[in-house]
Design a protein around this motif. Sequence first.
Motif, PDB file in Angstrom:
ATOM      1  N   ARG A   8       0.826  -1.209   0.000  1.00  0.00           N
ATOM      2  CA  ARG A   8       0.000   0.000   0.000  1.00  0.00           C
ATOM      3  C   ARG A   8       0.860   1.258   0.000  1.00  0.00           C
ATOM      4  O   ARG A   8       0.558   2.220  -0.718  1.00  0.00           O
ATOM      5  N   HIS A   9       1.921   1.252   0.780  1.00  0.00           N
ATOM      6  CA  HIS A   9       2.806   2.414   0.816  1.00  0.00           C
ATOM      7  C   HIS A   9       3.459   2.646  -0.546  1.00  0.00           C
ATOM      8  O   HIS A   9       3.553   3.779  -1.032  1.00  0.00           O
ATOM      9  N   GLY A  10       3.923   1.560  -1.175  1.00  0.00           N
ATOM     10  CA  GLY A  10       4.560   1.690  -2.485  1.00  0.00           C
ATOM     11  C   GLY A  10       3.608   2.199  -3.548  1.00  0.00           C
ATOM     12  O   GLY A  10       3.967   3.041  -4.377  1.00  0.00           O
ATOM     13  N   LEU A  11       2.371   1.720  -3.526  1.00  0.00           N
ATOM     14  CA  LEU A  11       1.387   2.178  -4.505  1.00  0.00           C
ATOM     15  C   LEU A  11       1.006   3.635  -4.266  1.00  0.00           C
ATOM     16  O   LEU A  11       0.850   4.409  -5.219  1.00  0.00           O
ATOM     17  N   ALA A 119       8.417  -5.641  -5.559  1.00  0.00           N
ATOM     18  CA  ALA A 119       8.315  -6.164  -6.923  1.00  0.00           C
ATOM     19  C   ALA A 119       6.872  -6.153  -7.391  1.00  0.00           C
ATOM     20  O   ALA A 119       6.572  -5.836  -8.551  1.00  0.00           O
ATOM     21  N   LEU A 120       5.959  -6.479  -6.462  1.00  0.00           N
ATOM     22  CA  LEU A 120       4.544  -6.475  -6.811  1.00  0.00           C
ATOM     23  C   LEU A 120       4.053  -5.056  -7.099  1.00  0.00           C
ATOM     24  O   LEU A 120       3.165  -4.863  -7.939  1.00  0.00           O
ATOM     25  N   VAL A 121       4.620  -4.064  -6.419  1.00  0.00           N
ATOM     26  CA  VAL A 121       4.265  -2.670  -6.691  1.00  0.00           C
ATOM     27  C   VAL A 121       4.538  -2.342  -8.157  1.00  0.00           C
ATOM     28  O   VAL A 121       3.705  -1.733  -8.842  1.00  0.00           O
ATOM     29  N   LEU A 122       5.710  -2.729  -8.655  1.00  0.00           N
ATOM     30  CA  LEU A 122       6.058  -2.479 -10.051  1.00  0.00           C
ATOM     31  C   LEU A 122       5.035  -3.115 -10.986  1.00  0.00           C
ATOM     32  O   LEU A 122       4.538  -2.465 -11.921  1.00  0.00           O
ATOM     33  N   VAL A 123       4.685  -4.369 -10.731  1.00  0.00           N
ATOM     34  CA  VAL A 123       3.746  -5.076 -11.595  1.00  0.00           C
ATOM     35  C   VAL A 123       2.366  -4.428 -11.547  1.00  0.00           C
ATOM     36  O   VAL A 123       1.716  -4.220 -12.581  1.00  0.00           O
ATOM     37  N   VAL A 124       1.909  -4.084 -10.339  1.00  0.00           N
ATOM     38  CA  VAL A 124       0.568  -3.515 -10.191  1.00  0.00           C
ATOM     39  C   VAL A 124       0.474  -2.134 -10.844  1.00  0.00           C
ATOM     40  O   VAL A 124      -0.513  -1.821 -11.523  1.00  0.00           O
ATOM     41  N   LEU A 160       2.448  -3.245 -24.879  1.00  0.00           N
ATOM     42  CA  LEU A 160       3.331  -2.180 -24.377  1.00  0.00           C
ATOM     43  C   LEU A 160       3.558  -2.331 -22.876  1.00  0.00           C
ATOM     44  O   LEU A 160       4.618  -1.949 -22.361  1.00  0.00           O
ATOM     45  N   GLY A 161       2.593  -2.916 -22.167  1.00  0.00           N
ATOM     46  CA  GLY A 161       2.786  -3.175 -20.740  1.00  0.00           C
ATOM     47  C   GLY A 161       3.829  -4.250 -20.502  1.00  0.00           C
ATOM     48  O   GLY A 161       4.693  -4.108 -19.625  1.00  0.00           O
TER      49      GLY A 161
END
Length: 545
Positions: A8-11, A119-124, A160-161
């Motif tokens: 949550r903080h990363g997002l 890592a999940l932040v990057l993907v999301v 592109l994603g």
Amino acid sequence: MSGVLVLRHGLAARWRPAAIIVASIFPMLLLGLAIYQTMDLTIYDELPEALRQMMGVPLGASAAVLAYNEMLAVMGALAVAALAVSIGADIVAGEERRRTLAFLLDHPVSRLTAVSAKALVLVVVIGATVLALWGASVLSAVVTGVDRGDAHLGAVCVGLGANALFYGALAFAIGAVTGSKSMAAGAGAAVLVLSWFAAGLLPLWPEYADLARFSPWHWYTEPEILVNGIDAGYLALHLGIAAVLLTVGVVAFPRRDLRTAPPVSLSERLAALRLLAPRGHARRPMTLFGLAFARNRALLLVVTGTMGLLMGVAMGPIYEQLAPALDSMMESIPPEMMALFGADDMSTPTGFYWGETMGMMAPAAVITMVAAAAAGLASEEREGRLGTVLSAPVPRSRAVLAATVALTSYATIVAVATGAGIWAGSELADLGLLPANIMGATAHLLALGLFVGGVSLLVAAATGSGAAVVWTAVGLGLVGHFGYSMLLLSEDTEGYAKFSPFYYYSAAQPLADGADWAHVALLAGAGVAAMAVAFPAFSRRDLRV
């Protein structure tokens, strides 16, 4: 639960740049759809087959396909890829450098949980950006009343994603393994630029055309995804390698020691202001400018080397080899198309150098460096070091002056290196480019850098936000370049091109015809004016603590 909090903080810290990209692409989609409706599209059917494939434009493409190709498949892909590299480099290595990661790990959360969540932040974030672009693409057609036809908008967004995730995962892995944000960002950006360059240039070179398939950007563009849909093999290649890179970062991070020393000690910063004389040695203390300049030395070295050697010197021999193919290609390319490259004829040395080096790559290089210099002022404030230094009897103006001089130095070094590289490449291949015209093009590039740098510095001084600085520069670069190119395609809109800084950079074709000093003075003067306003803006604002 701790992993959820990290996520949550990363997002929360990274949704704004994604929103800015979508907000910037949407009006460009509206503009593109509107302009292409007024154009004679037969000019695209006259292009050589190889060039149409490289551009992702099939024979008989509709106005909607052409607009979506330019604004979404090209501009959108570059913006999202840059976002991915930025997040990938900062999410671990950047937070480690700022020592916020060490603070997080002091709480009951394991390193493996923390790095997995990041890592999940990057993907999301990339996934959410792709979905938002998809929605913006569909909405743009509804707003303009344009029939999307057979345009596979969802496929383009997914492609592109996946392409962006590859570069972001590379930056993430390098940052997690080394703890160096500059190395992660530099490597990710270098692979992105070289991949984009190889995918565009190698297909024009018959002997080396097959090498393009090793370029990650080629995996995204080769199947003409906008009209043919997803290529499952290339998609799996992108996502598979990205997954491996993310796994490498997640596995490697818990196994190494974190960097705990700040990049520059407080005593060195105070000594730089000559408030604290260094004792016990005769080393001359660095100045504030020296510290500001040194902050991005590694990036400056990479960018300067790339522009001077690869995009400058090497382009002379490359043109020599490509000249016969370019002559044949240009026979079937309408002059209107060359507006997209800012050149009249790429079969000439000046047109080739402008199209490949000066048209987009050189502005991107100089904008990258001036944005880094301007963001440095905001970073010093955000990381808490600037407030400590300014608590001594030191005027705030000295911090802004140091950033201003560093910014100007970066722009000058990159512009001169690019011009010198073009001159050396011309001499090496005996192309006959006029030194005076090369100097004129260098002056235009420097003026563009001063303009974007001045505006970026003003944003840094007024807001203290590094993210706002970076995305201001990216917006001026991407929207300015593609907006200018699009506006020139229609007689009804070409007059509005003067509102883009790229009009004053490239409309006079300085590499072919010499500098337009009025345009140079306007760009540079506007940049200097913005720098001047940055001083009172910074002095009157409460700094972040």
